[in-house]
Design a protein around this motif. Structure first.
Motif, mmCIF file in Angstrom:
data_model
loop_
_atom_site.group_PDB
_atom_site.id
_atom_site.type_symbol
_atom_site.label_atom_id
_atom_site.label_comp_id
_atom_site.label_asym_id
_atom_site.label_seq_id
_atom_site.Cartn_x
_atom_site.Cartn_y
_atom_site.Cartn_z
ATOM 1 N N VAL A 125 0.804 -1.228 0.000
ATOM 2 C CA VAL A 125 0.000 0.000 0.000
ATOM 3 C C VAL A 125 0.837 1.278 0.000
ATOM 4 O O VAL A 125 0.289 2.369 -0.150
ATOM 5 C CB VAL A 125 -0.963 0.033 1.215
ATOM 6 C CG1 VAL A 125 -1.939 -1.124 1.158
ATOM 7 C CG2 VAL A 125 -0.189 0.030 2.531
ATOM 8 N N ALA A 241 -6.558 -4.611 9.577
ATOM 9 C CA ALA A 241 -6.405 -4.561 8.123
ATOM 10 C C ALA A 241 -7.740 -4.586 7.387
ATOM 11 O O ALA A 241 -7.820 -4.175 6.228
ATOM 12 C CB ALA A 241 -5.539 -5.728 7.655
ATOM 13 N N SER A 244 -7.495 -6.475 4.074
ATOM 14 C CA SER A 244 -6.417 -6.020 3.192
ATOM 15 C C SER A 244 -5.066 -6.594 3.618
ATOM 16 O O SER A 244 -4.499 -6.149 4.617
ATOM 17 C CB SER A 244 -6.342 -4.489 3.198
ATOM 18 O OG SER A 244 -5.144 -4.033 2.603
ATOM 19 N N LYS A 247 -2.495 -3.779 3.962
ATOM 20 C CA LYS A 247 -2.538 -3.004 5.201
ATOM 21 C C LYS A 247 -1.999 -3.823 6.372
ATOM 22 O O LYS A 247 -1.352 -3.276 7.269
ATOM 23 C CB LYS A 247 -3.967 -2.540 5.484
ATOM 24 C CG LYS A 247 -4.419 -1.399 4.594
ATOM 25 C CD LYS A 247 -5.796 -0.899 4.996
ATOM 26 C CE LYS A 247 -6.228 0.273 4.117
ATOM 27 N NZ LYS A 247 -7.580 0.760 4.475
ATOM 28 N N TYR A 250 1.627 -3.534 6.218
ATOM 29 C CA TYR A 250 2.061 -2.170 6.534
ATOM 30 C C TYR A 250 1.957 -1.899 8.034
ATOM 31 O O TYR A 250 2.857 -1.327 8.644
ATOM 32 C CB TYR A 250 1.216 -1.164 5.761
ATOM 33 C CG TYR A 250 1.636 0.272 5.990
ATOM 34 C CD1 TYR A 250 2.724 0.810 5.321
ATOM 35 C CD2 TYR A 250 0.954 1.083 6.885
ATOM 36 C CE1 TYR A 250 3.123 2.121 5.532
ATOM 37 C CE2 TYR A 250 1.339 2.392 7.104
ATOM 38 C CZ TYR A 250 2.426 2.905 6.420
ATOM 39 O OH TYR A 250 2.826 4.196 6.640
ATOM 40 N N TYR A 251 0.842 -2.319 8.630
ATOM 41 C CA TYR A 251 0.620 -2.031 10.043
ATOM 42 C C TYR A 251 1.449 -2.906 10.973
ATOM 43 O O TYR A 251 1.824 -2.476 12.066
ATOM 44 C CB TYR A 251 -0.856 -2.222 10.396
ATOM 45 C CG TYR A 251 -1.784 -1.182 9.842
ATOM 46 C CD1 TYR A 251 -1.464 0.165 9.896
ATOM 47 C CD2 TYR A 251 -2.998 -1.543 9.264
ATOM 48 C CE1 TYR A 251 -2.319 1.124 9.381
ATOM 49 C CE2 TYR A 251 -3.860 -0.589 8.752
ATOM 50 C CZ TYR A 251 -3.518 0.743 8.813
ATOM 51 O OH TYR A 251 -4.363 1.680 8.310
ATOM 52 N N ARG A 294 -2.512 7.109 8.076
ATOM 53 C CA ARG A 294 -2.564 5.687 8.434
ATOM 54 C C ARG A 294 -2.706 5.543 9.953
ATOM 55 O O ARG A 294 -3.397 4.657 10.439
ATOM 56 C CB ARG A 294 -1.308 4.962 7.944
ATOM 57 C CG ARG A 294 -1.083 4.972 6.447
ATOM 58 C CD ARG A 294 -2.131 4.231 5.630
ATOM 59 N NE ARG A 294 -3.399 4.913 5.493
ATOM 60 C CZ ARG A 294 -3.612 5.969 4.688
ATOM 61 N NH1 ARG A 294 -2.633 6.461 3.967
ATOM 62 N NH2 ARG A 294 -4.801 6.512 4.602
ATOM 63 N N GLU A 297 -6.209 6.164 10.755
ATOM 64 C CA GLU A 297 -7.019 4.987 10.444
ATOM 65 C C GLU A 297 -7.065 4.050 11.648
ATOM 66 O O GLU A 297 -8.113 3.500 11.987
ATOM 67 C CB GLU A 297 -6.448 4.243 9.232
ATOM 68 C CG GLU A 297 -6.892 4.791 7.891
ATOM 69 C CD GLU A 297 -6.490 3.870 6.751
ATOM 70 O OE1 GLU A 297 -6.486 2.641 6.952
ATOM 71 O OE2 GLU A 297 -6.168 4.382 5.671
#
Length: 374
Positions: A125, A241, A244, A247, A250-251, A294, A297
């Protein structure tokens, strides 16, 4: 009849069946727009479609080993991709214009680096920066290459098509009005509403669904780098996520920092302990708008989870949400949490549009959050 088989997660099988039916019946549209949340595999499906269209195997497509399939999955075939670039990258010279002594990367080199990353992990992402866009020059280069296509099928993947600027959108619209034979455009977007309606109307719309939690964990582990610690794909990370894999990846490495910070943000806002909170935000290095959003989020997921907790529904992030201790703040009800979600979304919009610095936006949010309920 040639058999077509597109690979992908079970959750997105309905979309693939629709595409395979069109391929088998030789009625595949020359422009398709794949939309859906960030990091769920739109680019992965786009590459599968490109391979199927370019494959020359007489029996089953895509075969994965013919010249057409290799071209569809080859980072060197930069003419098959339109991707967002930052302004400085978009100004790079073409290979044909570069001098022999030049050590600067050409625009083909830059595109190839990005395409390699997409092929390696199509769920990722954070490949393109928030400032990257699709310029009209990229569109003109694409159309000028049509004459060199010969008699082979040509596919062009336009990644994050919503990033076309106005001139690029108008240029592409003209191309769509007279698409060359055996040429197919595969557009992907997470924000179809930002695209020209006239472009959307000329494309077959295909909406991809998020993956299940089990699929997220499996796909994220499959495409992750070898040195990625797969134990970081915890239930809270997968829940965060929301379908996803991109995500989740990424997280995952940021959860140790962001989850406690998000909990602190909510708790310290409620306790009006702003001095410590502002210091923690500064230490977290959230100056980049993309990174800040992010983080927000994560905040919105937490607040939404608090709403679920009030309603007795299953939590997406059970461990992190429980650490807030909602029962210690009896004045917080569903209305307060719903207003908090609105405040967070407005802050994200402000940061994305760069109407204020991320630091100022986050501090303003801290002061405003749960206003009247503290």
């Amino acid at each position: 009849m040639i058999d077509y088989s597109l690979k992908g997660p079970v959750s997105q099988e309905r979309a693939r069946i629709r595409l395979m039916s069109a391929l088998r019946e030789n009625r595949f549209p020359q422009a398709i727009l794949i939309d859906g949340p960030t990091g769920i595999g739109k680019k992965a499906l786009a590459m599968e479609i490109a391979k199927a269209l370019q494959c020359t195997d007489p029996a089953g497509r895509p075969c994965g080993h013919c010249f057409g399939c290799r071209m569809a999955a080859e980072s060197g075939a930069t003419e098959n991709w339109i991707i967002p670039l930052e302004a400085a990258e978009a100004r790079a010279k073409k290979a044909e214009d570069a001098t022999a002594r030049s050590t600067a990367k050409t625009i083909e080199d830059i595109k190839q680096d990005y395409i390699k990353e997409i092929i390696k992990n199509p769920y990722r992402v954070d490949i393109f920066s928030a400032a990257a866009f699709i310029s009209v020059e990229l569109m003109r280069t694409m159309t000028s290459s049509f004459a060199m296509r010969g008699d082979r099928v040509r596919t062009v993947i336009i990644a994050e098509a919503d990033r076309m600027n106005e001139a690029a959108s108008n240029a592409f619209l003209k191309t769509l009005e007279d698409v060359p034979p055996d040429t197919y455009f595969i557009l992907t977007t997470s924000s179809r509403e930002k695209m020209l309606q006239t472009i959307r109307s000329r494309c077959l719309a295909l909406h991809l669904l998020p993956l299940t939690d089990d699929e997220v964990q499996k796909e994220a582990a499959r495409v992750a780098d070898e040195d990625f610690d797969r134990t970081m794909l915890t239930d809270d990370v997968v829940g965060m996520a929301v379908g996803s894999p991109g995500k989740a990846l990424y997280y995952a490495p940021l959860c140790e920092q962001w989850n406690p910070l998000a909990v602190d943000f909510i708790r310290k806002s409620l306790l009006q302990d702003y001095t410590d909170l502002f210091f923690a935000l500064k230490e977290a290095s959230l100056e980049d708008p993309y990174v800040a959003n992010r983080f927000l989020e994560v905040m919105s997921f937490l607040v939404a989870d608090l709403l679920r907790e009030l309603g007795g529904a299953p939590l997406r992030m059970p461990t992190t949400t429980a650490s807030i201790g909602l029962k210690n703040f009896p004045r917080i009800d569903a209305t307060a949490l719903e207003l908090a979600l609105v405040d967070i979304q407005e802050t994200m919009s402000r940061i994305e549009s760069r109407r204020a610095t991320t630091t100022m936006s986050l501090q303003t949010l801290a002061l405003k959050l749960f206003e009247g309920y503290k």
